[in-house]
Structures are given as structure tokens and as C-alpha cells.
Design a protein around this motif. Sequence first.
Motif, short mmCIF file in Angstrom:
data_model
loop_
_atom_site.label_atom_id
_atom_site.label_comp_id
_atom_site.label_asym_id
_atom_site.label_seq_id
_atom_site.Cartn_x
_atom_site.Cartn_y
_atom_site.Cartn_z
N PRO A 187 -8.49 16.30 -13.80
CA PRO A 187 -8.46 16.80 -12.42
C PRO A 187 -8.12 15.71 -11.40
CG PRO A 187 -10.72 16.80 -13.28
CD PRO A 187 -9.81 16.55 -14.43
N HIS A 188 -8.54 14.48 -11.66
CA HIS A 188 -8.23 13.38 -10.76
C HIS A 188 -6.72 13.15 -10.68
CE1 HIS A 188 -8.24 9.35 -9.01
NE2 HIS A 188 -7.59 8.90 -10.09
N PHE A 189 -6.05 13.02 -11.83
CA PHE A 189 -4.62 12.74 -11.83
C PHE A 189 -3.77 13.96 -11.52
CE2 PHE A 189 -5.68 8.69 -13.83
CZ PHE A 189 -4.76 7.86 -13.21
N TRP A 190 -4.23 15.15 -11.89
CA TRP A 190 -3.46 16.34 -11.53
C TRP A 190 -3.46 16.56 -10.02
CZ3 TRP A 190 -5.93 19.44 -16.09
CH2 TRP A 190 -5.16 19.24 -17.24
N ALA A 191 -4.56 16.21 -9.35
CA ALA A 191 -4.58 16.29 -7.89
C ALA A 191 -3.53 15.36 -7.30
CB ALA A 191 -5.97 15.95 -7.36
N LEU A 192 -3.42 14.15 -7.85
CA LEU A 192 -2.38 13.22 -7.41
C LEU A 192 -1.00 13.79 -7.68
CD1 LEU A 192 -1.43 10.33 -6.51
CD2 LEU A 192 -1.60 9.69 -8.93
N PRO A 206 6.96 14.71 -17.82
CA PRO A 206 6.48 16.10 -17.93
C PRO A 206 5.02 16.29 -17.54
CG PRO A 206 6.49 15.09 -20.09
CD PRO A 206 7.07 14.07 -19.15
N MET A 207 4.70 15.92 -16.32
CA MET A 207 3.36 16.21 -15.83
C MET A 207 3.18 17.73 -15.75
SD MET A 207 1.57 13.45 -15.36
CE MET A 207 0.27 13.81 -14.17
N LEU A 208 1.94 18.19 -15.77
CA LEU A 208 1.67 19.62 -15.74
C LEU A 208 2.29 20.30 -14.53
CD1 LEU A 208 0.03 21.66 -17.49
CD2 LEU A 208 -1.85 21.35 -15.87
N THR A 209 2.33 19.60 -13.41
CA THR A 209 2.95 20.16 -12.19
C THR A 209 4.44 20.41 -12.38
OG1 THR A 209 3.14 17.88 -11.40
CG2 THR A 209 1.30 19.18 -10.55
N ARG A 218 -3.46 23.87 -10.53
CA ARG A 218 -4.71 24.08 -9.78
C ARG A 218 -5.74 24.82 -10.62
NH1 ARG A 218 -0.87 25.17 -5.49
NH2 ARG A 218 -0.82 23.36 -4.11
N LEU A 219 -5.29 25.77 -11.44
CA LEU A 219 -6.21 26.47 -12.33
C LEU A 219 -6.78 25.50 -13.37
CD1 LEU A 219 -7.56 29.01 -13.41
CD2 LEU A 219 -5.48 29.49 -14.73
N HIS A 220 -5.93 24.64 -13.91
CA HIS A 220 -6.40 23.64 -14.87
C HIS A 220 -7.43 22.70 -14.24
CE1 HIS A 220 -3.17 24.96 -17.51
NE2 HIS A 220 -3.59 24.12 -18.44
N ILE A 221 -7.19 22.31 -12.99
CA ILE A 221 -8.13 21.45 -12.28
C ILE A 221 -9.49 22.14 -12.19
CG2 ILE A 221 -8.73 20.50 -10.01
CD1 ILE A 221 -5.78 19.78 -9.66
N LEU A 222 -9.48 23.41 -11.83
CA LEU A 222 -10.74 24.16 -11.71
C LEU A 222 -11.46 24.24 -13.05
CD1 LEU A 222 -12.70 25.92 -10.10
CD2 LEU A 222 -11.23 27.89 -10.60
N VAL A 223 -10.73 24.56 -14.12
CA VAL A 223 -11.36 24.70 -15.44
C VAL A 223 -11.98 23.38 -15.89
CG1 VAL A 223 -10.90 25.09 -17.88
CG2 VAL A 223 -9.89 26.62 -16.16
N TYR A 224 -11.24 22.28 -15.72
CA TYR A 224 -11.78 20.98 -16.15
C TYR A 224 -12.96 20.55 -15.28
CZ TYR A 224 -8.58 19.65 -19.87
OH TYR A 224 -7.93 19.57 -21.06
N PHE A 282 -9.18 16.10 -2.18
CA PHE A 282 -9.80 16.24 -3.50
C PHE A 282 -9.59 14.97 -4.32
CE2 PHE A 282 -9.87 17.49 -7.96
CZ PHE A 282 -11.01 18.27 -8.04
N PHE A 283 -8.39 14.42 -4.25
CA PHE A 283 -8.08 13.19 -4.99
C PHE A 283 -8.97 12.04 -4.52
CE2 PHE A 283 -5.69 9.16 -5.16
CZ PHE A 283 -5.50 9.05 -6.53
N ARG A 284 -9.11 11.87 -3.20
CA ARG A 284 -9.95 10.79 -2.67
C ARG A 284 -11.41 10.98 -3.07
NH1 ARG A 284 -6.43 11.35 1.91
NH2 ARG A 284 -7.93 12.79 2.87
N PHE A 285 -11.89 12.24 -3.00
CA PHE A 285 -13.28 12.47 -3.37
C PHE A 285 -13.51 12.25 -4.85
CE2 PHE A 285 -16.88 15.02 -4.77
CZ PHE A 285 -17.88 14.50 -3.95
#
Length: 311
Positions: A187-192, A206-209, A218-224, A282-285
Motif C-alpha cells: 500500500p505504501h508504494f502503490w500510493a506513490l 509494470p507497476m499495478l497502476t 486502490r482496491l488492492h491498497i484497501l485489501v492489503y 496517504f503516502f506521507r501517513f
Amino acid sequence: MTDSTTLLDHTQEARFGDYIALLKPRVMSLVVFTALTGLLVAPVSLHPLEGFAAILFIAIGGGASGALNMWWDSDIDRIMRRTQSRPIPSGRVDRDEALAVGLALSGISVVMLGLAANWVAAGLLAFTIFFYAVVYTMWLKRSTPQNIVIGGAAGAFPPMIGWAAATGGISVESVLMFALIFMWTPPHFWALALFMNDDYTNAKVPMLTVTHGRKATRLHILVYTILLAPLALGIAATSIGGPLYLAVSLVLNAVFLAGALRLWRRDEGLAGADKYAAEKKFFRFSLIYLFMHFVALLAEAALRTAGMGGW
């Protein structure tokens, strides 16, 4: 990896600061902090000189990984805005120099950690350098959108190495500290990646984005984030946790989950200067989230030493 002719010419004489930058000092600071935490919360105390030496060589090993990463990724670093000013793409350090620095520091850090602490810690450090430089950088990063999920293990090993430096082994507590960082990393790196997606697209990473789009990310971030919360809270029930850690973790995870929910629900059609304000927040937090969990572990260790900690 492209031919060296596609990179900027090495026209400037490298300064000491350029070689420091080659070691990724910001990443190294996280390595040092989490490794130090693992060492200090361990049930075995090292002599301060031994502890300092162990952390120093773990830091050098982390820097070696950074140098090897920059050596291999110098072609895509030149394309991405976030990395164009790094020592190799900017022409301040030659690729061959970076490789030599990375290999030399890798060998020195592993051997010296073995001599200063023990060979279990040294073996973990050697595996971490290999995992980051070869498994993540050379293989996963450019081949799968799960790159940061699997590759995140490299950044999760330092507290295990610190614990092993003190105890000579691995335990449930050190594995849980590893798992905390491992589950936090995606979630940290996907936010970036959400607000730096153009960079990854241009560099063909090939990042998820890039492969699945922002909505799926965003769904993956929530799940993790949901999976991360009970793991983080569970550390409170171990020998390194306690009521203070539990209270801190409850607050941090509540805020982190709320942020992930906001990202998941956000309007994809937002435009303007604040288009990615939620992602950046979100990334900063996420940095504060990880830092404060380890600070809470250190506080619990201090309270136990003073005879006031534990359940």
C-alpha cells in the motif's frame, strides 16, 4: 537494460556526496532504524560497541543494495522524472564505478557483520542484498505487477537482521516485525505509484497502476491495509509488545484504514492541482505509520528495562 550509450555521458568528476547518494541514504535510514529496533527489543543485550558495529555494517549492506539497484536501473532512472537527478543518469558517477562500489560494500558488510556479531545475521544480510539486487531489481521489477509485493521482502529483513545480531537466531517476534514491513510495503508504494504513474508508464515498469489501472490499485491498497491491521495489532500480544504499543497501533491502523477507504471511494474524475492530494496524503501517513509502530516497540522495550512494561 539498455546499452550504456543511451545514458548520459560521464562528464563530471564525482564528488564524495555523489557516492553517498548512490547508497540511497533515505532508504538506508529506514534500514538503520528498523534494524536498530530489532536489536534493541531483543531479549539479549549487546555491548554498545558491538551493537554500533552491527548497525554500521547493516547500514553499509543497505547502501550496497542501493548502489547495485542504481547500477542496474540506470536506464529507466534516466527516463523517470523522480530519478533523473540520481548520480548515474545525471552523469556524475559511472555505471562501472557504481557496480564496483556495490559489490565491494556487499562483501565488506557481510564479512564484517559476521565477525562483529554472528554468521546468522551475516547470512540474513547477504540474502537481503541478493534478494533486493537480483530477485527484485533484476527480475521482478520489470516482469510482474506483483514486483513490489514479493520484492518488499528485501526491505522487511532489517529488523530480523538486528534481532539475529543480538540473539544469534530468528524468533516469532522477529518474523512478525518482518511481516509488518512486508505487508505495509505494497500500500505504501502503490500510493506513490498512483501519483507517479506516468513515470512508470514511460519507463515500461509494470507497476499495478500501469497494468491494472488506478481503480484496481486502490482496491488492492484497501485489501492489503485491511490484512495489515490485525497483523500489526497482533504484535502487541508478543514479548516485544504491550499496552502502549497496542494503543498506538489501534490509532495508527484506524487512521490508515480510513485513508485507504477514502482512496477506494474517491472520484476518478478529479482534476486540477489537487488531483492526487488524497494519494499523497496517504503516502506521507504511511511513513508515519511504520515509524510510529517501531517507536512504540522501542518505548515498550524501555518500559520493560525500567520495570514498568509488559502486560
